[in-house]
Design a protein around this motif. Structure first.
Motif, mmCIF file in Angstrom:
data_model
loop_
_atom_site.group_PDB
_atom_site.id
_atom_site.type_symbol
_atom_site.label_atom_id
_atom_site.label_comp_id
_atom_site.label_asym_id
_atom_site.label_seq_id
_atom_site.Cartn_x
_atom_site.Cartn_y
_atom_site.Cartn_z
ATOM 1 N N TRP A 1 0.848 -1.200 0.000
ATOM 2 C CA TRP A 1 0.000 0.000 0.000
ATOM 3 C C TRP A 1 0.877 1.242 0.000
ATOM 4 C CZ3 TRP A 1 -5.541 0.171 0.737
ATOM 5 C CH2 TRP A 1 -6.137 -1.077 0.891
ATOM 6 N N ASP A 2 0.465 2.258 -0.765
ATOM 7 C CA ASP A 2 1.118 3.561 -0.703
ATOM 8 C C ASP A 2 0.704 4.261 0.589
ATOM 9 O OD1 ASP A 2 2.148 3.240 -3.338
ATOM 10 O OD2 ASP A 2 0.177 3.842 -4.136
ATOM 11 N N VAL A 3 1.636 4.962 1.200
ATOM 12 C CA VAL A 3 1.345 5.668 2.447
ATOM 13 C C VAL A 3 1.359 7.175 2.197
ATOM 14 C CG1 VAL A 3 2.115 6.149 4.808
ATOM 15 C CG2 VAL A 3 2.336 3.831 3.865
ATOM 16 N N TYR A 4 0.273 7.844 2.635
ATOM 17 C CA TYR A 4 0.151 9.294 2.503
ATOM 18 C C TYR A 4 0.045 9.892 3.915
ATOM 19 C CZ TYR A 4 -1.397 7.968 -2.218
ATOM 20 O OH TYR A 4 -1.494 7.422 -3.478
ATOM 21 N N LYS A 5 0.764 10.960 4.144
ATOM 22 C CA LYS A 5 0.698 11.649 5.428
ATOM 23 C C LYS A 5 0.336 13.114 5.153
ATOM 24 C CE LYS A 5 3.950 8.509 7.681
ATOM 25 N NZ LYS A 5 5.227 8.359 8.412
ATOM 26 N N PRO A 6 -0.948 13.411 5.175
ATOM 27 C CA PRO A 6 -1.417 14.751 4.786
ATOM 28 C C PRO A 6 -0.886 15.891 5.654
ATOM 29 C CG PRO A 6 -3.219 13.175 4.770
ATOM 30 C CD PRO A 6 -2.064 12.493 5.422
ATOM 31 N N GLY A 7 -0.653 15.637 6.934
ATOM 32 C CA GLY A 7 -0.136 16.683 7.808
ATOM 33 C C GLY A 7 -1.035 17.913 7.819
ATOM 34 N N ALA B 1 -3.495 8.181 5.423
ATOM 35 C CA ALA B 1 -4.136 7.564 4.264
ATOM 36 C C ALA B 1 -3.218 6.526 3.653
ATOM 37 C CB ALA B 1 -4.489 8.633 3.220
ATOM 38 N N ILE B 2 -3.824 5.477 3.107
ATOM 39 C CA ILE B 2 -3.083 4.464 2.358
ATOM 40 C C ILE B 2 -3.901 4.101 1.125
ATOM 41 C CG2 ILE B 2 -1.816 3.490 4.322
ATOM 42 C CD1 ILE B 2 -3.884 1.264 4.501
ATOM 43 N N GLY B 3 -3.193 3.708 0.073
ATOM 44 C CA GLY B 3 -3.897 3.348 -1.150
ATOM 45 C C GLY B 3 -3.184 2.231 -1.882
ATOM 46 N N THR B 4 -3.947 1.487 -2.685
ATOM 47 C CA THR B 4 -3.361 0.382 -3.443
ATOM 48 C C THR B 4 -4.111 0.191 -4.749
ATOM 49 O OG1 THR B 4 -2.617 -1.925 -3.275
ATOM 50 C CG2 THR B 4 -4.807 -1.447 -2.453
ATOM 51 N N GLN B 5 -3.405 -0.338 -5.746
ATOM 52 C CA GLN B 5 -4.035 -0.620 -7.026
ATOM 53 C C GLN B 5 -4.822 -1.921 -6.902
ATOM 54 O OE1 GLN B 5 -3.449 1.738 -9.440
ATOM 55 N NE2 GLN B 5 -5.127 0.806 -10.609
ATOM 56 N N LEU C 1 -7.875 4.447 1.370
ATOM 57 C CA LEU C 1 -8.445 4.519 2.705
ATOM 58 C C LEU C 1 -7.857 5.741 3.395
ATOM 59 C CD1 LEU C 1 -8.094 0.784 3.877
ATOM 60 C CD2 LEU C 1 -10.055 1.857 2.751
ATOM 61 N N TYR C 2 -8.705 6.667 3.794
ATOM 62 C CA TYR C 2 -8.177 7.874 4.428
ATOM 63 C C TYR C 2 -9.147 8.396 5.489
ATOM 64 C CZ TYR C 2 -11.340 10.506 1.298
ATOM 65 O OH TYR C 2 -12.434 11.002 0.627
ATOM 66 N N GLY C 3 -8.595 9.119 6.447
ATOM 67 C CA GLY C 3 -9.437 9.655 7.507
ATOM 68 C C GLY C 3 -8.632 10.069 8.715
ATOM 69 N N SER C 4 -9.271 9.949 9.893
ATOM 70 C CA SER C 4 -8.636 10.430 11.121
ATOM 71 C C SER C 4 -8.378 9.326 12.131
ATOM 72 C CB SER C 4 -9.511 11.516 11.762
ATOM 73 O OG SER C 4 -10.815 11.017 12.041
ATOM 74 N N ARG C 5 -8.480 8.081 11.701
ATOM 75 C CA ARG C 5 -8.128 6.969 12.578
ATOM 76 C C ARG C 5 -6.615 6.736 12.516
ATOM 77 N NH1 ARG C 5 -11.184 4.912 16.477
ATOM 78 N NH2 ARG C 5 -10.342 2.831 16.053
ATOM 79 N N SER C 6 -6.119 5.941 13.448
ATOM 80 C CA SER C 6 -4.687 5.682 13.518
ATOM 81 C C SER C 6 -4.222 4.801 12.352
ATOM 82 C CB SER C 6 -4.349 4.987 14.832
ATOM 83 O OG SER C 6 -4.893 3.673 14.851
ATOM 84 N N ALA C 7 -2.910 4.732 12.173
ATOM 85 C CA ALA C 7 -2.345 3.873 11.144
ATOM 86 C C ALA C 7 -2.708 2.412 11.396
ATOM 87 C CB ALA C 7 -0.829 4.043 11.100
ATOM 88 N N ASP C 8 -2.680 1.991 12.662
ATOM 89 C CA ASP C 8 -3.012 0.600 12.999
ATOM 90 C C ASP C 8 -4.468 0.290 12.670
ATOM 91 O OD1 ASP C 8 -0.456 0.093 13.865
ATOM 92 O OD2 ASP C 8 -0.901 0.388 16.000
ATOM 93 N N SER C 9 -5.367 1.208 13.032
ATOM 94 C CA SER C 9 -6.786 0.999 12.755
ATOM 95 C C SER C 9 -7.037 0.947 11.258
ATOM 96 C CB SER C 9 -7.619 2.117 13.390
ATOM 97 O OG SER C 9 -8.998 1.929 13.140
ATOM 98 N N THR C 10 -6.377 1.810 10.513
ATOM 99 C CA THR C 10 -6.522 1.824 9.053
ATOM 100 C C THR C 10 -5.977 0.533 8.450
ATOM 101 O OG1 THR C 10 -6.244 4.237 9.118
ATOM 102 C CG2 THR C 10 -6.079 3.161 6.973
ATOM 103 N N ALA C 11 -4.862 0.047 8.994
ATOM 104 C CA ALA C 11 -4.263 -1.202 8.502
ATOM 105 C C ALA C 11 -5.189 -2.390 8.760
ATOM 106 C CB ALA C 11 -2.908 -1.424 9.163
ATOM 107 N N GLU C 12 -5.863 -2.396 9.891
ATOM 108 C CA GLU C 12 -6.797 -3.488 10.204
ATOM 109 C C GLU C 12 -7.937 -3.521 9.190
ATOM 110 O OE1 GLU C 12 -8.129 -3.084 14.201
ATOM 111 O OE2 GLU C 12 -6.153 -3.447 15.088
#
Length: 214
Positions: A158-164, A175-179, A187-198
């Protein structure tokens, strides 16, 4: 023979005409005052009674129930419209759906907004499946932010995006994204990296299927 005026005990003599008039005037004043007090009390009682009738008579109704979104049903309609499969998160007991819709534009996107079912949990994650798109589409949703890294989740990169600061106004912190075949899943939002990974891990079988079908 005229009857003599009675002697008033307080005076020790008969009242003069002026004293008699003054006494009667004072009696009238006291009587009128007492009537005013009675009228005020009566009006207050009537007012309270009317308010009570209004309070108890107005129907209260039931509290507005939380709107239920038929995610599978909406997803099926979108698949029929797009003639292409869409990624549908399994909610389980943790997630609830706040929104699910097909967003039109230069790129058509299947948008699903998820939030924790437990109100004590904060944050959200949006799943955006952009049809016939790749990683170059993602910055449109992330205020121009490009990926800065990659992460492997359940065997998929997955690509990792850090909007800051760029994502602060939209409350996007990660945010993370994949082809996924011809589509790009973000997948993007305000949850943690771990929650997004799950969440990403739970979507792996569907994303793999999209990749294999392309």
């Amino acid at each position: 023979m005229k009857k003599p005026a009675p002697i008033v005990a307080e005076l020790g003599r008969p009242e003069t005409p002026e004293e008699t008039a003054a006494r009667k005037a004072e009696s009238s004043r006291v009587y009128r005052a007492s009537q005013n007090v009675r009228s005020l009390v009566a009006a207050l009682i009537v007012t309270v009674a009317v308010v009570a009738v209004i309070v108890f008579a107005v129907p209260r109704g039931e509290p507005a129930s939380v709107r239920t979104i038929d995610l599978p049903g909406i997803a099926a309609d979108v698949e029929s419209t797009m003639q292409s499969p869409v990624v549908v998160p399994e909610l389980g007991t943790f997630w609830r759906v706040n929104k699910a819709e097909l967003t039109s534009g230069s790129t058509v996107v299947w948008d699903v907004t998820l939030a924790p079912a437990d109100e004590d949990e904060r944050g959200y994650i949006r799943l955006a499946q952009a049809f016939d798109a790749d990683a170059t589409w993602a910055p449109q949703r992330l205020n121009g932010i490009a990926p800065t890294d990659t992460v492997t989740i359940d065997g998929r990169e997955w690509d990792v995006y850090k909007p800051g600061d760029a994502g602060a106004k939209q409350n996007i912190t990660y945010a993370i994204g994949t082809q996924a075949g011809s589509d790009y899943v973000l997948l993007y939002g305000s949850r943690s990296a771990d929650s997004t990974a799950e969440l990403a891990e739970s979507l792996t079988p569907q994303i793999d299927a999209l990749t294999e079908d392309s």
